[in-house]
Design an enzyme around this catalytic site. Sequence first.
Site, PDB file in Angstrom:
ATOM      1  N   HIS A  12       4.718  -7.496  13.360  1.00  0.00           N
ATOM      2  CA  HIS A  12       4.715  -8.527  12.308  1.00  0.00           C
ATOM      3  C   HIS A  12       5.483  -8.074  11.061  1.00  0.00           C
ATOM      4  CE1 HIS A  12       0.617  -6.585  11.085  1.00  0.00           C
ATOM      5  NE2 HIS A  12       1.577  -6.085  10.346  1.00  0.00           N
ATOM      6  N   HIS A  59      -2.664  -7.149   4.198  1.00  0.00           N
ATOM      7  CA  HIS A  59      -1.803  -6.173   3.512  1.00  0.00           C
ATOM      8  C   HIS A  59      -1.893  -6.317   2.003  1.00  0.00           C
ATOM      9  CE1 HIS A  59      -0.181  -6.563   7.554  1.00  0.00           C
ATOM     10  NE2 HIS A  59       0.521  -5.469   7.400  1.00  0.00           N
ATOM     11  N   HIS A 193       5.055   3.182  13.345  1.00  0.00           N
ATOM     12  CA  HIS A 193       5.827   3.215  12.104  1.00  0.00           C
ATOM     13  C   HIS A 193       5.019   3.868  10.989  1.00  0.00           C
ATOM     14  CE1 HIS A 193       3.575  -0.584  11.490  1.00  0.00           C
ATOM     15  NE2 HIS A 193       4.039  -0.731  10.256  1.00  0.00           N
ATOM     16  N   GLU A 240      -1.953   0.104  13.121  1.00  0.00           N
ATOM     17  CA  GLU A 240      -2.169  -1.334  13.359  1.00  0.00           C
ATOM     18  C   GLU A 240      -2.336  -1.648  14.842  1.00  0.00           C
ATOM     19  OE1 GLU A 240       0.258  -3.251   9.555  1.00  0.00           O
ATOM     20  OE2 GLU A 240       1.267  -3.119  11.496  1.00  0.00           O
TER      21      GLU A 240
END
Lengths: 279, 120
Positions: A12, A59, A193, A240
């Site tokens: 995303h 977030h 990431h 995530e």
Amino acid sequence: MAEVVGAYFTSHVPSIGGAIARGEQNDPYWKPFFDGFPRVHEWLAEVKPDVAVAFSNDHGLNFFLDKMPTFAVGAADEYTNADEGWGLPLYKAMKGHAALSWHIIEHLVEDEFDPVTCQQMLVDHALSIPFELAWPDAKEWPVRVVPIGINTVQHPLPSARRCLALGRSVHRALRSWRGAERIVIIGTGGLSHQLDGERTGFMNREYDMFCLDNLATDPDALTRDSIHEIVRQAGTQGVEVLNWIAARGALGPGAKEIHRNYHIPISNTAGATLLLEAA
Amino acid sequence: MTIPAMLGEPGKPIPGTTLFDGAAARKGYALNAMCYSFNVAANRQAFLDDEDAYCDRFSLTPAQRDAVAKRDVLGMIAAGGNIYYLAKLAGIFGLNVQDVGSMQTGMTVPEFKQMLLDQA
Ligand SMILES: [Fe+2]
């Protein structure tokens, strides 16, 4: 009886939203990622879901550190997006399914999960971008949503095993729902990431392949690592993958993979898209 | 840091990584609260108009103020900043995550982008 038609997983990354806004889907940098989506569109047209139960993490739009729920279930009739501060377009509102949300909440609490319940909840790019990717031409979203948030921001995070168990509990809740909905499970974020620290820019194809190869047939394999070990292998934001693990649990006991795409890099992230069906 | 060195070893501290835990969340609360306020466009403008006054409003610690003034991302993280919120500060300056990556690694932006591509 309601049917769980399958599960859709995707990264995303906010810059995907930028690429969509600029129409760069066929740009050489972006094409390898967007090439993963025609099959998703075809599949969604086949299975025709009308409800999505979607696992993602906030977030810093809806939740701040003043109140940071480990698990949060949206229980609203509508969810809106809002300015996240870095110039993404404002995304379409999503219709909720409050009755199903409360059914899931009842079941989770009975099952000794104790989520925060949210009758108001802003949804950020972690939901809106997967929706934009799935239904790029939709005037309004074809599904109503039950958003389930997992804290992947502030440690201690829930363990992978706990997230899988949460998903499995959601699955049992869906099986006992008496409606006739066609439900797609969505898991968003990752894969590997890291955006912060001297290790920023870290990705890990090998670990991502381990996750992708096991998610359908042996999701418990993803839960043997501690959070520390998942962060080491996937990156501080690659954690995530917890959203994917929970979503896999919500799909049900057996699953088969019907589509996969993986590409390094999109922005700082290993981009991945996956479709699973119950088996 | 080379890419193999980034992986570290099971059970050992993760190279070049600070976990955002309770201690960091306590230490960084003021800085993260300021960054969270940047979801509102008027607040972003107020920061641009008078950075010092805006930092005052949120009672940033001296270390946080210094890191913000110097645009020192690693310093902000050491002062308890969380990247999800810091990204909103970076957004004010039009910086993306490759820019922020370059600022944290000492690489130029093209070098940082190349490092990402090299992992393909
Ligand atoms: Fe994310």
